[in-house]
Scaffold this motif. Structure first.
Motif, mmCIF file in Angstrom:
data_model
loop_
_atom_site.group_PDB
_atom_site.id
_atom_site.type_symbol
_atom_site.label_atom_id
_atom_site.label_comp_id
_atom_site.label_asym_id
_atom_site.label_seq_id
_atom_site.Cartn_x
_atom_site.Cartn_y
_atom_site.Cartn_z
ATOM 1 N N PHE A 135 23.025 -13.411 -16.204
ATOM 2 C CA PHE A 135 22.350 -12.247 -16.789
ATOM 3 C C PHE A 135 21.313 -11.702 -15.798
ATOM 4 O O PHE A 135 21.222 -10.491 -15.560
ATOM 5 C CB PHE A 135 21.667 -12.648 -18.105
ATOM 6 C CG PHE A 135 20.778 -11.589 -18.693
ATOM 7 C CD1 PHE A 135 21.289 -10.644 -19.578
ATOM 8 C CD2 PHE A 135 19.430 -11.521 -18.351
ATOM 9 C CE1 PHE A 135 20.470 -9.656 -20.114
ATOM 10 C CE2 PHE A 135 18.603 -10.539 -18.874
ATOM 11 C CZ PHE A 135 19.124 -9.599 -19.755
ATOM 12 N N ALA A 136 20.546 -12.619 -15.208
ATOM 13 C CA ALA A 136 19.511 -12.203 -14.253
ATOM 14 C C ALA A 136 20.135 -11.499 -13.047
ATOM 15 O O ALA A 136 19.609 -10.501 -12.553
ATOM 16 C CB ALA A 136 18.685 -13.409 -13.811
ATOM 17 N N TYR A 139 21.113 -8.100 -14.184
ATOM 18 C CA TYR A 139 19.876 -7.344 -14.460
ATOM 19 C C TYR A 139 19.302 -6.767 -13.160
ATOM 20 O O TYR A 139 18.813 -5.654 -13.119
ATOM 21 C CB TYR A 139 18.898 -8.313 -15.109
ATOM 22 C CG TYR A 139 17.602 -7.773 -15.666
ATOM 23 C CD1 TYR A 139 17.503 -7.406 -17.009
ATOM 24 C CD2 TYR A 139 16.448 -7.694 -14.877
ATOM 25 C CE1 TYR A 139 16.304 -6.975 -17.559
ATOM 26 C CE2 TYR A 139 15.253 -7.252 -15.407
ATOM 27 C CZ TYR A 139 15.171 -6.895 -16.747
ATOM 28 O OH TYR A 139 13.982 -6.478 -17.284
ATOM 29 N N ARG A 140 19.386 -7.577 -12.104
ATOM 30 C CA ARG A 140 18.855 -7.144 -10.799
ATOM 31 C C ARG A 140 19.911 -6.464 -9.948
ATOM 32 O O ARG A 140 19.653 -6.145 -8.786
ATOM 33 C CB ARG A 140 18.305 -8.359 -10.038
ATOM 34 C CG ARG A 140 17.026 -8.923 -10.600
ATOM 35 C CD ARG A 140 16.407 -9.951 -9.662
ATOM 36 N NE ARG A 140 17.203 -11.154 -9.625
ATOM 37 C CZ ARG A 140 16.823 -12.321 -10.161
ATOM 38 N NH1 ARG A 140 15.657 -12.426 -10.751
ATOM 39 N NH2 ARG A 140 17.596 -13.371 -10.085
ATOM 40 N N PRO A 331 2.518 -23.296 -5.765
ATOM 41 C CA PRO A 331 3.853 -22.929 -5.271
ATOM 42 C C PRO A 331 4.922 -23.902 -5.775
ATOM 43 O O PRO A 331 4.602 -24.964 -6.301
ATOM 44 C CB PRO A 331 3.697 -23.046 -3.758
ATOM 45 C CG PRO A 331 2.647 -24.095 -3.577
ATOM 46 C CD PRO A 331 1.729 -24.005 -4.759
ATOM 47 N N TYR A 350 12.916 -13.045 -5.105
ATOM 48 C CA TYR A 350 13.354 -11.934 -5.944
ATOM 49 C C TYR A 350 12.348 -10.798 -5.860
ATOM 50 O O TYR A 350 11.180 -11.025 -5.559
ATOM 51 C CB TYR A 350 13.508 -12.419 -7.392
ATOM 52 C CG TYR A 350 14.443 -13.595 -7.533
ATOM 53 C CD1 TYR A 350 15.813 -13.420 -7.351
ATOM 54 C CD2 TYR A 350 13.963 -14.873 -7.789
ATOM 55 C CE1 TYR A 350 16.693 -14.484 -7.453
ATOM 56 C CE2 TYR A 350 14.830 -15.963 -7.894
ATOM 57 C CZ TYR A 350 16.189 -15.768 -7.724
ATOM 58 O OH TYR A 350 17.056 -16.822 -7.811
ATOM 59 N N PRO A 351 12.799 -9.570 -6.176
ATOM 60 C CA PRO A 351 11.851 -8.448 -6.131
ATOM 61 C C PRO A 351 10.734 -8.624 -7.161
ATOM 62 O O PRO A 351 10.943 -9.218 -8.220
ATOM 63 C CB PRO A 351 12.720 -7.232 -6.478
ATOM 64 C CG PRO A 351 13.979 -7.772 -7.078
ATOM 65 C CD PRO A 351 14.158 -9.146 -6.532
ATOM 66 N N SER A 352 9.566 -8.119 -6.837
ATOM 67 C CA SER A 352 8.446 -8.180 -7.775
ATOM 68 C C SER A 352 8.717 -7.220 -8.927
ATOM 69 O O SER A 352 9.606 -6.367 -8.851
ATOM 70 C CB SER A 352 7.153 -7.785 -7.076
ATOM 71 O OG SER A 352 7.141 -6.380 -6.895
ATOM 72 N N GLY A 353 7.928 -7.372 -9.967
ATOM 73 C CA GLY A 353 8.075 -6.516 -11.142
ATOM 74 C C GLY A 353 7.795 -5.050 -10.859
ATOM 75 O O GLY A 353 8.191 -4.175 -11.630
ATOM 76 N N GLN A 354 7.109 -4.770 -9.758
ATOM 77 C CA GLN A 354 6.845 -3.378 -9.389
ATOM 78 C C GLN A 354 7.997 -2.814 -8.561
ATOM 79 O O GLN A 354 8.346 -1.643 -8.659
ATOM 80 C CB GLN A 354 5.526 -3.258 -8.605
ATOM 81 C CG GLN A 354 4.274 -3.494 -9.452
ATOM 82 C CD GLN A 354 4.098 -4.956 -9.859
ATOM 83 O OE1 GLN A 354 4.194 -5.869 -9.030
ATOM 84 N NE2 GLN A 354 3.860 -5.217 -11.142
ATOM 85 N N LEU A 356 11.225 -3.931 -8.634
ATOM 86 C CA LEU A 356 12.513 -3.974 -9.331
ATOM 87 C C LEU A 356 12.766 -2.715 -10.151
ATOM 88 O O LEU A 356 11.900 -2.258 -10.893
ATOM 89 C CB LEU A 356 12.548 -5.212 -10.245
ATOM 90 C CG LEU A 356 13.826 -5.439 -11.060
ATOM 91 C CD1 LEU A 356 15.023 -5.700 -10.152
ATOM 92 C CD2 LEU A 356 13.641 -6.618 -12.023
ATOM 93 N N VAL A 358 15.473 -1.531 -12.932
ATOM 94 C CA VAL A 358 16.589 -1.972 -13.778
ATOM 95 C C VAL A 358 17.432 -0.748 -14.144
ATOM 96 O O VAL A 358 16.948 0.170 -14.802
ATOM 97 C CB VAL A 358 16.084 -2.682 -15.050
ATOM 98 C CG1 VAL A 358 17.249 -3.174 -15.897
ATOM 99 C CG2 VAL A 358 15.165 -3.841 -14.678
ATOM 100 N N TRP A 360 20.772 -1.146 -15.296
ATOM 101 C CA TRP A 360 21.840 -1.592 -16.192
ATOM 102 C C TRP A 360 21.623 -1.037 -17.593
ATOM 103 O O TRP A 360 20.530 -1.152 -18.148
ATOM 104 C CB TRP A 360 21.810 -3.123 -16.205
ATOM 105 C CG TRP A 360 22.876 -3.802 -17.018
ATOM 106 C CD1 TRP A 360 24.074 -3.296 -17.407
ATOM 107 C CD2 TRP A 360 22.821 -5.154 -17.508
ATOM 108 N NE1 TRP A 360 24.779 -4.249 -18.111
ATOM 109 C CE2 TRP A 360 24.049 -5.393 -18.185
ATOM 110 C CE3 TRP A 360 21.882 -6.180 -17.420
ATOM 111 C CZ2 TRP A 360 24.325 -6.625 -18.785
ATOM 112 C CZ3 TRP A 360 22.168 -7.398 -18.015
ATOM 113 C CH2 TRP A 360 23.380 -7.617 -18.690
ATOM 114 N N ASP A 361 22.662 -0.452 -18.156
ATOM 115 C CA ASP A 361 22.604 -0.055 -19.558
ATOM 116 C C ASP A 361 23.510 -1.028 -20.314
ATOM 117 O O ASP A 361 24.714 -0.842 -20.391
ATOM 118 C CB ASP A 361 23.092 1.392 -19.719
ATOM 119 C CG ASP A 361 22.750 1.963 -21.091
ATOM 120 O OD1 ASP A 361 22.075 1.262 -21.873
ATOM 121 O OD2 ASP A 361 23.165 3.098 -21.375
#
Lengths: 379, 328
Positions: A135-136, A139-140, A331, A350-354, A356, A358, A360-361
């Motif tokens: 899923f992740a 999502y990415r 860490p 992984y990309p940061s929340g800023q 990323l 999304v 995907w629908d």
């Protein structure tokens, strides 16, 4: 020897790599069993002997960055993905130099550097996790698949059915490999299952499902290569039922008296390791000398692994208070860096929340509205 | 400061955190098109789309475990359990996976995930839908457990929980969702692990959390009329317990009553008593009293349901007992 009618589609390099990995698992497990009887390894210890093709074929068929996880019969996959044999053995020994500092033991090998996300001890408990990892990736918008192993008996857990439903509905890129070794501990799968052909259960979730000869590494390789392409194309999950056999008991504590000697003898004739060797030699893709050299090297590697584990210290008592709660700013531990001082570079990031975005629908509005309308719902 | 309902405060926290971090998503039954069984996720599907506000099938074990898997590889799931009664089905994933991943992997993995939903008595729903289950989760190392009582704490603690690097179990309350209170706008983050003195007092410390807080405040008001000064300590976080705050308050008042909606045996109150007796024994002027739910299953009948739960009169009686003012 006669020349084969059709040239093998495999390179010598691939076949020898597969042979080396299968032989490594076999040798490692034999030594682990021996160390168990010597009292160096305790608790539960589930050996992979006989099932080597089920780990090695798929691992050669996927990419380095693809995720993998397994149940508690979990020494084979990390070894085949490139984990340090000494550190895996040290984990079995309960030493501080093990991958999990000796906190996990035989059932919980984790090597994130090699994208091996663990062995899990509750039957079927890893099945939802794998869907979540897939899923992740979706999502990415990553081009990554997740490969999840589980045993035949896990097919009767609710976790499997709940997960298959979601994975198929949301077309998650996950390959489930059922290692059907025909016994859930001491109970034949046919005694507890209305449908003992596990692959058929995929049909209930409109999901692709196929049986594979799990005693043939090349068949496993082909099946997973195909399944991975299917997943990457966005077609959804795949269930492969690898029909295999464990030559030893369920765990080191199990003398396996529920199976006849003849049955075990018969199955041993299908040993995947000589099978690959015969294939390679027949196709002119390896000579006896190649295999002997590999075997000698692997034996030395496993001897060194046992020696490393045996000479390693137990974890320090301060370790009791680590790794329960992540403190702010703490860490993640990179095992080969911690133990061997090797610079580990391919740690997942992984990309940061800023950063990323999304796109995907998961359930397009029109689709949801149509389903609601069919059901007579208005919102 | 604006007044919001508890559910609106949670909604605000979710929206703000999802705005701030695209790794955050919400999954659960009815969270999307239905806008949430208790309307906590009202409007979020329109705002964030169907990959971030996900209507799950009724498969608590399945979507609970799936979310743990997503958290293992960098996402920050918020899992709405329609109620904690249903989350019992997901307990294996929460306890055996989420709580143990850091440990089993020797520090290689982390699991930043929030499981949230209402706990406690529902209101005329009988036994399967009315139970305070927080002590179950507080038992497990590797989890954090929170149970905010007020809208402001609900917002601030959900924000902190989403930002936390560990699995957080959040107990809301079916009968708290419509309660109103002042809630700071924007960046209001309440640190986990910190109790809060919600009312200062000098004679007795009443220790509580979640919905019982309101009964305690009511009891404190009543007792004030009789000249008894009650300090109300809202634990807010149940794992880890804020020992310092518990001991500081008891050392001040020398008397304690613990009010818990759940059952007495192996309850959280038992652990609070243990902290007090082992670290402040000499400062106690009376044995610690507990007010808990009765040791029976919850009934549907209104009178039985009411009698099963703690309420202000029971709390008042316990306070008087530790003050040796019974019958006064």
């Amino acid at each position: 020897m006669e020349a084969p009618a059709v040239a093998s589609p495999y390179s010598k390099d691939l076949l020898l790599t597969m042979y080396r990995k299968m032989y490594l698992i076999r040798r490692f497990e034999e030594r682990a069993g021996q160390q168990y009887t010597l009292g160096k390894i305790a608790g539960f210890c589930h050996l992979y002997i006989g099932q080597e093709a089920v780990a090695v074929g798929p691992i050669e068929a996927i990419r380095k960055e693809d995720y993998m996880l397994s149940a508690y019969r979990d020494h084979g996959q990390p070894l085949a993905r490139g984990s340090d044999a000494g550190m895996v053995m040290a984990e079995l020994f309960g030493r501080g130099t093990g991958y999990s500092k000796g906190k996990g033991g035989s059932m919980h090998i984790f090597d994130i550097e090699h994208q091996f996300y663990g062995g899990y001890g509750i039957v079927g408990g890893q099945i939802p996790l794998a869907a979540g990892m897939a899923f992740a990736s979706r999502y990415r918008n990553e081009d990554r698949v997740t490969v999840c192993y589980f045993g035949d008996a896990a097919a009767n857990q609710g976790a499997l059915h709940e997960t298959f439903n979601m994975a198929s509905k949301w077309k998650l890129p996950v390959i489930y490999i059922c290692e059907n070794n025909r016994y859930g501990m001491g109970t034949a799968i046919s005694r507890t299952s209305a449908v003992p052909e596990i692959y058929k259960r995929a049909a209930a979730y409109d999901m692709r499902g196929e049986p594979v000869d799990g005693m043939d590494v090349l068949k496993m390789y082909e099946a997973v290569k195909d399944a991975a392409a299917w997943c990457r194309a966005g077609k959804g999950p795949v269930l492969l039922e690898a029909n295999t056999y464990r030559f030893r008991g369920h765990s080191m504590a199990d003398p396996a008296t529920y199976r006849s000697k003849q049955e075990v003898e018969e199955e041993r004739k299908g040993d995947p390791i000589p099978k690959l060797r015969d294939y390679a030699i027949k196709n002119g893709l390896g000579a006896d000398a190649d295999f002997e050299r590999i075997e000698e090297e692997v034996k030395a590697q496993v001897d060194a692994a046992v020696k490393f584990a045996d000479e390693s210290p137990e974890p320090s008592l301060e370790e009791l208070w680590r790794d329960t709660i992540v403190e702010p700013g703490e860490p993640d531990v990179r095992p080969r860096e911690r133990v061997l001082g090797t610079k580990v570079t391919n740690w997942p990031s992984y990309p940061s929340g800023q950063e990323l975005k999304v796109t995907w629908d998961l359930e397009p509005r029109e689709q949801a509205e149509l389903a609601d309308k069919k059901a007579g719902l208005t919102r | 400061m604006p007044e919001l309902m508890y559910r609106e405060a949670l909604n605000q926290a979710l929206a703000e955190e999802m705005e701030r971090d695209a790794n955050v998503f919400l999954i659960g039954e009815e969270v999307g098109r239905y806008n949430g069984a208790f309307k906590v996720s009202q409007g979020l599907l329109d705002k964030f789309g169907s990959a971030r506000i996900i209507d799950a099938p009724i498969s608590e074990l399945g979507f609970g475990g799936m979310s743990v898997g997503a958290a293992m590889v960098g996402l920050r799931p918020v899992v709405e359990m329609m109620t904690w009664n249903f989350a019992i089905l997901a307990m294996d994933q929460i306890v055996n996976n989420a709580a143990k991943l850091r440990h089993m992997s020797g520090g290689q993995l982390r699991c930043p995930i929030v499981f949230r939903g209402p706990g406690g008595a529902g209101g005329r729903l009988s036994s399967q839908h009315s139970q305070a289950l927080e002590s179950n989760y507080a038992h497990f190392p590797g989890l954090k457990v929170i149970a905010p009582a007020t809208p402001a704490d609900a917002k601030g603690m959900l924000k902190a929980a989403i930002r936390d690097e560990n699995p957080v179990i959040m107990f809301e309350g079916e009968r708290l969702y419509a309660l109103k209170g002042e809630v700071p706008e924007g960046e209001h983050v309440v640190p986990l692990g910190k109790a809060d003195v919600k009312r200062e007092g000098t004679d007795v410390t009443v220790i509580t959390w979640s919905r019982m807080y309101y009964f305690c405040m009511q009891a404190a008001e009543e007792l004030a009329k009789e000249g008894i000064s009650v300090e109300v300590l809202d634990l807010r976080t149940l794992r880890p317990l804020d020992e310092e705050a518990i001991l500081a308050s008891v050392r001040k008042t020398n008397r304690a009553v613990i009010v818990e909606e759940g059952w007495a045996l192996a309850g959280i109150g038992a652990s609070v008593v243990d902290i007090i007796q082992s670290k402040a024994f000499d400062e106690l002027d009376a044995p610690v009293e507990r007010v808990t739910g009765l040791d029976v299953n919850m009934s549907y009948a209104a009178n039985l349901e009411n009698a099963t739960q703690p309420d202000a009169p029971k709390i008042i009686a316990a306070v008087k007992k530790v003050l040796y003012r019974q019958g006064a």
